[in-house]
Design a protein around this motif. Structure first.
Motif, PDB file in Angstrom:
ATOM      1  N   HIS A 252       0.879  -1.178   0.000  1.00 33.25           N
ATOM      2  CA  HIS A 252       0.000   0.000   0.000  1.00 33.25           C
ATOM      3  C   HIS A 252       0.907   1.215   0.000  1.00 33.25           C
ATOM      4  O   HIS A 252       1.619   1.471   0.972  1.00 33.25           O
ATOM      5  N   VAL A 254       2.193   4.819   0.458  1.00 35.24           N
ATOM      6  CA  VAL A 254       1.898   5.989   1.275  1.00 35.24           C
ATOM      7  C   VAL A 254       2.899   7.074   0.889  1.00 35.24           C
ATOM      8  O   VAL A 254       4.085   6.981   1.205  1.00 35.24           O
ATOM      9  N   ARG A 255       2.408   8.064   0.164  1.00 40.27           N
ATOM     10  CA  ARG A 255       3.285   9.138  -0.339  1.00 40.27           C
ATOM     11  C   ARG A 255       4.460   8.577  -1.119  1.00 40.27           C
ATOM     12  O   ARG A 255       5.601   9.021  -0.989  1.00 40.27           O
ATOM     13  N   GLU A 259       4.345   0.437   1.895  1.00 37.67           N
ATOM     14  CA  GLU A 259       3.966   0.015   3.238  1.00 37.67           C
ATOM     15  C   GLU A 259       3.294  -1.338   3.096  1.00 37.67           C
ATOM     16  O   GLU A 259       2.252  -1.456   2.436  1.00 37.67           O
TER      17      GLU A 259
END
Length: 356
Positions: A252, A254-255, A259
């Protein structure tokens, strides 16, 4: 073994494609070498095939050359221990012997890959920590004496295994290729660093209090204790339990940073000592080079077992053949004063079962 050699050639055809993904454990191929670590040029000699040039492994080799013989020892320990630990399962870690040209079972993010990364990181820390306390590695000495008073009728002393130095070296060497700018934020980088760390945490989790008695005629009037590591097989068995309950994760972003989160959110977030993987493993029943499976054809099985070594499980329902072999053993041994043992040779019939 027949089941392995029958398909090893076809597996080797696809290995070159995956070398880049498994770079961090290509050092296990040192088990096949006879390099004498007597000068820094040996690090250059070993780079690219055994050590990572663009990363910290070759650099660590040059800066801590005295430790490199123990890296070679750890590579042998990892290969032997992995195969012993999984000898009774369909996947029996035989592919580890292909180092550095691994097959997809150790390059595609499987739970088997997670186990090997963790075990290799642990074996390296274990070997170096033991070398420190044994006095054979002069860069380090005994481990720290535990803080606080002992819980029992003994005093802290002796020479503890230097786990702090062992873990520090293992982290620097094992994680090196995954701390580079180009690899640190990749899924492989996050995944493999985590499993490396889980292996090193297994060392701390299994640290034991070991003692020695002092006193007249072997009495234990005074007892000195220290913190020591168990056999590496104990660590491997601990990690094998982690292998059974390893957690599948997915990326996933994140920025822009990866993650890794559990695929099954109901399980909650994994812990630092858990093993994680990104791709499900095959059943390893049939040869399939695309997934790194050599199959179980010709594997020996246990006809009376209900476990993973049973003929039903090992042979994947294909059935098995049985035959009898003659085994020559020493028997009726007698000790004669002084000082030798004399034995007879006995022949016994042993039933053997092999998967179809």
């Amino acid at each position: 073994m027949r089941f392995y050699t029958s398909v090893s050639l076809c597996l080797l055809v696809v290995t070159a494609v995956f070398v880049a993904h498994v770079a961090a454990i290509q050092w296990l191929s040192l088990a096949k070498t006879t390099i004498t670590w007597d000068k820094r040029s040996r690090c250059v000699q070993a780079r690219n095939r055994h050590l990572i040039d663009k990363g910290r492994q070759c650099k660590v080799c040059k800066h801590e050359l005295e430790v490199m013989p123990y890296v070679t020892t750890a590579s042998n320990v990892t290969m032997t221990t992995c195969q012993e630990t999984f000898s009774s399962r369909r996947w029996n870690c035989s592919s580890i012997t292909l180092a550095p040209n691994y097959t997809p079972d150790l390059t595609s993010g499987t739970r088997e890959q997670a186990f090997v990364y963790a075990l290799s990181s642990a074996a390296l820390g274990h070997t170096v920590a033991r070398a420190c306390s044994a006095g054979t590695l002069l860069l380090c000495g005994c481990g720290r004496v535990p803080d606080g008073p002992p819980h029992g009728d003994f005093k802290w002393g002796g020479c503890a295994d230097n786990l702090q130095y062992g873990i520090k070296f293992s982290r620097s060497f094992s994680d090196g290729p995954w701390t580079r700018k180009k690899t640190k934020k990749t899924v492989d980088g996050v995944l493999n660093r985590h499993n490396n760390r889980a292996g090193r945490r297994a060392l701390r989790a299994n640290l034991m209090t070991q003692c020695k008695c002092h006193g007249v005629s072997g009495s234990c009037n005074i007892k000195t204790c220290w913190k020591g590591l168990p056999r590496i097989q104990t660590i491997a068995d601990y990690l094998k339990q982690k292998y059974y309950v390893a957690i599948e994760v997915t990326d996933h972003r994140v920025r822009g940073k990866p993650e890794l989160l559990p695929v099954n959110s109901q399980l909650g977030m994994y812990q630092n000592d858990d093993l994680i993987y990104t791709n499900k493993s095959p059943d390893y029943c049939m040869p399939n080079p695309k997934v790194g499976s050599v199959g179980t054809l010709g594997r020996r099985c246990n006809a009376t077992s209900d476990g993973t070594d049973s003929c039903d499980s090992m042979c994947c329902g294909r059935g098995y053949k049985s035959y009898t072999v003659e085994k020559l053993e020493r028997c009726n041994c007698k000790y004669y004063w002084c000082c030798y043992v004399k034995c007879d040779e006995c022949r016994t019939q042993v039933d053997v079962y092999e998967c179809n």
